[in-house]
Write a protein that holds these residues in place. Structure first.
Motif, mmCIF file in Angstrom:
data_model
loop_
_atom_site.group_PDB
_atom_site.id
_atom_site.type_symbol
_atom_site.label_atom_id
_atom_site.label_comp_id
_atom_site.label_asym_id
_atom_site.label_seq_id
_atom_site.Cartn_x
_atom_site.Cartn_y
_atom_site.Cartn_z
ATOM 1 N N UNK A 1 -9.753 7.382 -5.201
ATOM 2 C CA UNK A 1 -10.278 8.399 -4.289
ATOM 3 C C UNK A 1 -9.113 9.249 -3.770
ATOM 4 N N UNK A 2 -9.396 10.150 -2.867
ATOM 5 C CA UNK A 2 -8.354 11.032 -2.342
ATOM 6 C C UNK A 2 -8.025 10.662 -0.898
ATOM 7 N N UNK A 3 -8.058 9.351 -0.597
ATOM 8 C CA UNK A 3 -7.769 8.895 0.757
ATOM 9 C C UNK A 3 -6.278 8.818 1.031
ATOM 10 N N UNK A 4 -5.943 8.299 2.201
ATOM 11 C CA UNK A 4 -4.534 8.176 2.594
ATOM 12 C C UNK A 4 -3.779 7.155 1.745
ATOM 13 N N UNK A 5 -4.455 6.100 1.330
ATOM 14 C CA UNK A 5 -3.796 5.110 0.460
ATOM 15 C C UNK A 5 -3.903 5.620 -0.965
ATOM 16 N N UNK A 6 -2.748 5.853 -1.579
ATOM 17 C CA UNK A 6 -2.700 6.473 -2.904
ATOM 18 C C UNK A 6 -2.658 5.448 -4.029
ATOM 19 N N UNK A 7 -2.108 4.250 -3.733
ATOM 20 C CA UNK A 7 -2.022 3.223 -4.771
ATOM 21 C C UNK A 7 -1.557 1.907 -4.184
ATOM 22 N N UNK A 8 -1.518 0.883 -5.038
ATOM 23 C CA UNK A 8 -1.048 -0.434 -4.611
ATOM 24 C C UNK A 8 -0.110 -1.017 -5.671
ATOM 25 N N UNK A 9 0.744 -1.907 -5.215
ATOM 26 C CA UNK A 9 1.546 -2.736 -6.102
ATOM 27 C C UNK A 9 1.526 -4.141 -5.527
ATOM 28 N N UNK B 1 5.536 9.431 -0.412
ATOM 29 C CA UNK B 1 4.754 8.233 -0.128
ATOM 30 C C UNK B 1 5.458 7.422 0.950
ATOM 31 N N UNK B 2 4.688 6.693 1.722
ATOM 32 C CA UNK B 2 5.232 5.699 2.648
ATOM 33 C C UNK B 2 4.624 4.353 2.258
ATOM 34 N N UNK B 3 5.303 3.291 2.631
ATOM 35 C CA UNK B 3 4.909 1.955 2.195
ATOM 36 C C UNK B 3 4.466 1.107 3.380
ATOM 37 N N UNK B 4 3.436 0.319 3.142
ATOM 38 C CA UNK B 4 2.985 -0.686 4.096
ATOM 39 C C UNK B 4 2.782 -1.970 3.283
ATOM 40 N N UNK B 5 3.545 -3.024 3.586
ATOM 41 C CA UNK B 5 3.504 -4.265 2.806
ATOM 42 C C UNK B 5 2.899 -5.390 3.639
ATOM 43 N N UNK B 6 2.008 -6.170 2.995
ATOM 44 C CA UNK B 6 1.347 -7.297 3.654
ATOM 45 C C UNK B 6 1.394 -8.533 2.754
ATOM 46 N N UNK B 7 1.520 -9.739 3.354
ATOM 47 C CA UNK B 7 1.380 -10.963 2.558
ATOM 48 C C UNK B 7 -0.054 -11.051 2.037
ATOM 49 N N UNK B 8 -0.195 -11.578 0.812
ATOM 50 C CA UNK B 8 -1.509 -11.681 0.183
ATOM 51 C C UNK B 8 -1.523 -12.937 -0.667
ATOM 52 N N UNK B 9 -2.543 -13.747 -0.549
ATOM 53 C CA UNK B 9 -2.644 -15.012 -1.265
ATOM 54 C C UNK B 9 -3.609 -14.872 -2.438
ATOM 55 N N UNK C 1 0.863 -1.175 0.000
ATOM 56 C CA UNK C 1 0.000 0.000 0.000
ATOM 57 C C UNK C 1 0.897 1.222 0.000
ATOM 58 N N UNK C 2 0.726 2.068 -1.004
ATOM 59 C CA UNK C 2 1.478 3.317 -1.085
ATOM 60 C C UNK C 2 0.590 4.406 -0.484
ATOM 61 N N UNK C 3 1.012 4.931 0.665
ATOM 62 C CA UNK C 3 0.209 5.892 1.420
ATOM 63 C C UNK C 3 0.836 7.282 1.358
ATOM 64 N N UNK C 4 0.020 8.281 1.637
ATOM 65 C CA UNK C 4 0.517 9.660 1.668
ATOM 66 C C UNK C 4 1.668 9.748 2.652
ATOM 67 N N UNK C 5 2.753 10.370 2.194
ATOM 68 C CA UNK C 5 3.914 10.548 3.050
ATOM 69 C C UNK C 5 3.928 11.910 3.713
ATOM 70 N N UNK C 6 4.912 12.156 4.575
ATOM 71 C CA UNK C 6 4.956 13.402 5.344
ATOM 72 C C UNK C 6 5.517 14.595 4.564
#
Length: 177
Positions: A128-136, A161-169, A86-91
């Protein structure tokens, strides 16, 4: 007499066609005999690999996989662990317009490179214009590698941007509809 002339003309026409038909064949055989002048297109049909073979190959590369039997179809479904970033809005948002344009170009180039190298299967912005800007979605064996690749993004390095990574099946080989 007229009939004889027509038959003779048709016969000559047919003989002429036979001669013309031989010429391309002769040319082709000359070309095939000279490999420098010939181009032979070989179309390879990909070998259909079994679920077992794909599972073994992925496991050998360090990927986490599992399978199950679909109760409806009785097909074996192979699941693979991917990593969703998850690519989120950075500071940091103090860049000027020119810097923003350059960062966006570098960001897109990074994502394209990840796709071209086979590390990412899909990327895109959210609508949308939320905190999460995109995904990879990264197609790599472990979280550490996905996190490292996501943090190499120029937008992340710049703090936009800041990154948050999660396992996904997901089921291996299934496509979006």
């Amino acid at each position: 007499m007229k009939r004889l002339g027509i038959i003779f003309s048709i016969g000559m026409l047919l003989c002429g066609c036979k001669q013309e038909a031989k010429k391309p064949t002769e040319h082709i055989s000359e070309t095939v005999n000279n490999p420098i002048d010939s181009v032979i297109e070989v179309v390879e049909v990909p070998e259909k690999k079994s679920i077992k073979h794909i599972k073994e190959a992925l496991t050998a590369k360090g990927f986490n996989v599992m399978d199950y039997v679909d109760e409806t179809t009785q097909d074996t479904i192979l699941m693979q662990q991917y990593f969703i970033a998850f690519l989120k809005k950075g500071p940091i948002h103090g860049q000027n317009e020119e810097e923003n344009v350059d960062l966006q170009k570098a960001h897109l180039a990074h994502l394209t490179q990840m796709y071209d190298l086979g590390y990412a299967d899909i990327s895109g912005p959210l609508g949308d214009d939320g905190d999460i800007r995109g995904i990879t979605i990264y197609n790599v064996p472990n979280l550490k590698m996905a996190d490292s690749l996501a943090h190499a993004d120029p937008m992340v390095k710049a703090g936009r941007l800041v990154v948050e990574v999660h396992p996904w099946w997901a089921a291996k080989g299934f496509s979006l509809r």
